[in-house]
Design a protein around this motif. Structure first.
Motif, PDB file in Angstrom:
ATOM      1  N   SER A  63     -16.682  19.946  10.688  1.00 63.40           N
ATOM      2  CA  SER A  63     -16.462  19.397   9.450  1.00 63.40           C
ATOM      3  C   SER A  63     -17.424  19.053   8.447  1.00 63.40           C
ATOM      4  O   SER A  63     -18.441  18.454   9.033  1.00 63.40           O
ATOM      5  N   GLY A  64     -17.164  18.359   7.258  1.00 64.12           N
ATOM      6  CA  GLY A  64     -18.138  18.011   6.535  1.00 64.12           C
ATOM      7  C   GLY A  64     -17.548  17.657   4.968  1.00 64.12           C
ATOM      8  O   GLY A  64     -16.237  17.963   4.551  1.00 64.12           O
ATOM      9  N   GLY A  65     -18.166  16.772   4.411  1.00 62.49           N
ATOM     10  CA  GLY A  65     -17.829  16.278   2.914  1.00 62.49           C
ATOM     11  C   GLY A  65     -17.924  14.762   2.882  1.00 62.49           C
ATOM     12  O   GLY A  65     -17.630  14.241   3.970  1.00 62.49           O
ATOM     13  N   LYS A  66     -18.068  14.338   1.719  1.00 58.31           N
ATOM     14  CA  LYS A  66     -18.203  12.785   1.426  1.00 58.31           C
ATOM     15  C   LYS A  66     -17.058  12.146   1.800  1.00 58.31           C
ATOM     16  O   LYS A  66     -17.179  11.038   2.387  1.00 58.31           O
ATOM     17  N   ASN A  67     -15.765  12.808   1.432  1.00 51.88           N
ATOM     18  CA  ASN A  67     -14.534  11.841   2.005  1.00 51.88           C
ATOM     19  C   ASN A  67     -14.213  12.111   3.311  1.00 51.88           C
ATOM     20  O   ASN A  67     -13.201  11.384   3.536  1.00 51.88           O
ATOM     21  N   LYS A  68     -15.007  12.712   4.132  1.00 54.09           N
ATOM     22  CA  LYS A  68     -14.640  12.764   5.365  1.00 54.09           C
ATOM     23  C   LYS A  68     -15.677  12.093   6.431  1.00 54.09           C
ATOM     24  O   LYS A  68     -15.536  11.906   7.663  1.00 54.09           O
ATOM     25  N   VAL A  69     -16.726  11.474   5.845  1.00 57.30           N
ATOM     26  CA  VAL A  69     -17.750  10.819   6.739  1.00 57.30           C
ATOM     27  C   VAL A  69     -17.431   9.593   7.298  1.00 57.30           C
ATOM     28  O   VAL A  69     -17.569   9.245   8.505  1.00 57.30           O
ATOM     29  N   GLY A  70     -16.490   8.862   6.602  1.00 54.66           N
ATOM     30  CA  GLY A  70     -15.942   7.675   7.553  1.00 54.66           C
ATOM     31  C   GLY A  70     -14.979   8.093   8.699  1.00 54.66           C
ATOM     32  O   GLY A  70     -15.319   7.501   9.786  1.00 54.66           O
ATOM     33  N   MET A  71     -14.239   9.048   8.527  1.00 54.76           N
ATOM     34  CA  MET A  71     -13.286   9.283   9.722  1.00 54.76           C
ATOM     35  C   MET A  71     -14.092  10.048  10.770  1.00 54.76           C
ATOM     36  O   MET A  71     -14.085   9.917  12.021  1.00 54.76           O
ATOM     37  N   LEU A  88      -1.457   2.310   2.979  1.00 55.85           N
ATOM     38  CA  LEU A  88      -2.323   1.546   4.338  1.00 55.85           C
ATOM     39  C   LEU A  88      -3.475   1.831   4.250  1.00 55.85           C
ATOM     40  O   LEU A  88      -4.208   1.509   5.529  1.00 55.85           O
ATOM     41  N   ARG A  89      -4.190   2.592   3.502  1.00 57.41           N
ATOM     42  CA  ARG A  89      -5.685   2.654   3.216  1.00 57.41           C
ATOM     43  C   ARG A  89      -6.112   3.523   4.656  1.00 57.41           C
ATOM     44  O   ARG A  89      -7.051   2.668   5.332  1.00 57.41           O
ATOM     45  N   PRO A  90      -5.797   4.757   4.885  1.00 56.79           N
ATOM     46  CA  PRO A  90      -6.237   5.311   5.922  1.00 56.79           C
ATOM     47  C   PRO A  90      -7.800   5.855   5.532  1.00 56.79           C
ATOM     48  O   PRO A  90      -7.890   5.872   4.548  1.00 56.79           O
ATOM     49  N   ILE A  91      -8.463   6.328   6.648  1.00 67.48           N
ATOM     50  CA  ILE A  91      -9.838   6.873   6.414  1.00 67.48           C
ATOM     51  C   ILE A  91      -9.818   8.115   6.572  1.00 67.48           C
ATOM     52  O   ILE A  91     -10.506   9.152   6.261  1.00 67.48           O
ATOM     53  N   GLY A  92      -8.582   8.765   7.014  1.00 68.28           N
ATOM     54  CA  GLY A  92      -8.485  10.396   7.081  1.00 68.28           C
ATOM     55  C   GLY A  92      -7.417  10.758   7.937  1.00 68.28           C
ATOM     56  O   GLY A  92      -6.707   9.773   8.483  1.00 68.28           O
ATOM     57  N   ASN A  93      -7.108  12.021   8.438  1.00 72.48           N
ATOM     58  CA  ASN A  93      -6.536  12.576   9.511  1.00 72.48           C
ATOM     59  C   ASN A  93      -7.013  13.465  10.390  1.00 72.48           C
ATOM     60  O   ASN A  93      -7.920  14.077   9.899  1.00 72.48           O
ATOM     61  N   ASP A 121     -22.529  19.829   7.758  1.00 72.19           N
ATOM     62  CA  ASP A 121     -23.669  20.014   6.646  1.00 72.19           C
ATOM     63  C   ASP A 121     -25.012  19.235   6.697  1.00 72.19           C
ATOM     64  O   ASP A 121     -24.350  18.007   7.006  1.00 72.19           O
ATOM     65  N   GLN A 122     -25.836  19.572   5.822  1.00 72.08           N
ATOM     66  CA  GLN A 122     -27.046  18.507   6.062  1.00 72.08           C
ATOM     67  C   GLN A 122     -26.645  17.328   5.286  1.00 72.08           C
ATOM     68  O   GLN A 122     -27.036  16.279   5.709  1.00 72.08           O
ATOM     69  N   GLU A 123     -25.917  17.339   4.105  1.00 71.18           N
ATOM     70  CA  GLU A 123     -25.688  15.964   3.427  1.00 71.18           C
ATOM     71  C   GLU A 123     -24.617  15.228   4.275  1.00 71.18           C
ATOM     72  O   GLU A 123     -24.944  13.920   4.359  1.00 71.18           O
ATOM     73  N   THR A 124     -23.849  15.707   4.855  1.00 71.75           N
ATOM     74  CA  THR A 124     -22.815  14.822   5.688  1.00 71.75           C
ATOM     75  C   THR A 124     -23.602  14.377   6.689  1.00 71.75           C
ATOM     76  O   THR A 124     -23.518  13.185   7.481  1.00 71.75           O
ATOM     77  N   GLY A 125     -24.496  15.229   7.682  1.00 75.03           N
ATOM     78  CA  GLY A 125     -25.202  15.089   8.679  1.00 75.03           C
ATOM     79  C   GLY A 125     -26.286  13.689   8.340  1.00 75.03           C
ATOM     80  O   GLY A 125     -26.339  12.745   9.107  1.00 75.03           O
ATOM     81  N   GLY A 126     -26.702  13.821   7.078  1.00 76.88           N
ATOM     82  CA  GLY A 126     -27.513  12.620   6.685  1.00 76.88           C
ATOM     83  C   GLY A 126     -26.822  11.118   6.505  1.00 76.88           C
ATOM     84  O   GLY A 126     -27.310  10.318   6.899  1.00 76.88           O
ATOM     85  N   SER A 127     -25.363  11.387   6.133  1.00 72.22           N
ATOM     86  CA  SER A 127     -24.665  10.203   6.016  1.00 72.22           C
ATOM     87  C   SER A 127     -24.263   9.783   7.360  1.00 72.22           C
ATOM     88  O   SER A 127     -24.239   8.263   7.389  1.00 72.22           O
TER      89      SER A 127
END
Length: 306
Positions: free
Chosen positions: A275-283, A231-236, A299-305
């Motif tokens: 939270s943080g991480g590339k796979n969580k940015v959309g959510m 169903l293509r969720p973006i996260g939980n 984190d900085q990388e997630t914050g930048g995204s």
């Protein structure tokens, strides 16, 4: 489990006296590799807490940008460097504890989510004796395996703050919708849910879709998880899976969650996303845009995204 006395002794010699791990190993007649493991355990169990007060200008600027974009009251950006033993979730949790400590006071109720980031946050709260403080979970507290307990945060947070700890008597995901309804109709469960909804502060995290703690600890089978992914969720969030419009997906798993319904948290005055991480940015972005949170620690990388 290693005794607190030994952990404290090793930590004192290493962090306070400045002795090398080899010197401590020789003095205690313990293998140097074990000294390394004992120091790691001391940090994990909260016997050792580390404070780094050195926000960079880049991080401070990013925090201000995130505050304005998502209309946040609180924003803290952590380093995103990880090590061989600590991943990003653990690093964010450790730094988040410093921010959360500034929000604590007597006569308050804290509601907490579940997971690795939350556990590390709780474990790194500086011990403090607060008065008339209650800590309640936002999700079911019942586990059938000891390996699941390492993700519980509310009980650890209560211990660190000498608060009263409540438990939501049920698993995070039931085997059926009927089982969930039976649990939530119990007076003890209704009491905990109501306390969570009346909380002054909620500490929450989100999960991505490339990996899932819910699956890894057995709350979901691989088949169920793969079926959800179709169903293509973006996260939980709080156990519930969301689509790209930040709406709940139409799947039976979302009908079996024991805990606070996500939108019901909107009445809690302070709602902090940790939270943080590339796979969580959309959510994270979608929920922040929808106003689910009043604060963000990432984190900085997630914050930048974001």
């Amino acid at each position: 489990m290693t005794s607190i006395g030994l952990l404290a002794r090793v930590a004192h010699q290493y962090f306070v006296l400045g002795e090398t791990q080899q010197a401590i190993a020789e003095r205690l007649q313990i293998n140097r590799t074990k000294i390394h493991r004992l120091l790691a355990e001391a940090k994990e169990r909260g016997i050792v807490s580390i404070r780094i007060n050195a926000g960079t200008s880049q991080a401070l600027e990013m925090e201000e940008q995130l505050r304005r974009k998502y209309r946040l009251d609180i924003c803290s950006v952590t380093p995103n460097d990880t090590g061989s033993e600590l991943g990003l979730s653990e690093v964010i949790g450790i730094y988040a504890a410093q921010t959360v400590e500034t929000l604590l006071r007597d006569d308050m109720t804290v509601a907490m989510a579940w997971g690795r980031t939350m556990r590390w946050l709780a474990s790194n709260i500086e011990p403090v004796a607060l008065r008339n403080v209650t800590v309640v979970p936002l999700l079911g507290s019942l586990s059938r395996r000891s390996s699941i307990d390492k993700y519980d945060a509310a009980a650890v947070f209560a211990q660190r703050t000498q608060a009263e700890s409540y438990y939501l008597p049920g698993p995070i995901i039931c085997d059926s919708r009927e089982s969930r309804e039976t649990i939530l109709q119990q007076p003890s469960a209704r009491e905990v849910i109501q306390k969570a909804l009346n909380a002054d502060l909620a500490l929450m995290s989100v999960g991505g879709t490339t990996s899932s703690t819910l699956r890894s600890v057995g709350y979901m089978t691989d088949e169920e998880f793969d079926d959800v992914l179709r169903l293509r969720p973006i996260g939980n969030f709080l156990g519930y899976f969301f689509d790209r419009n930040a709406e709940l997906i139409d799947h039976p798993v979302n009908e079996r969650i024991v805990g606070v319904y996500p939108r019901d948290t909107l009445n809690i005055p302070q709602r902090i996303l940790v939270s943080g991480g590339k796979n969580k940015v959309g959510m994270m972005a979608k929920l922040l845009e929808k106003g689910f949170f009043t604060g963000l620690i990432t984190d900085q990388e997630t914050g930048g995204s974001l």
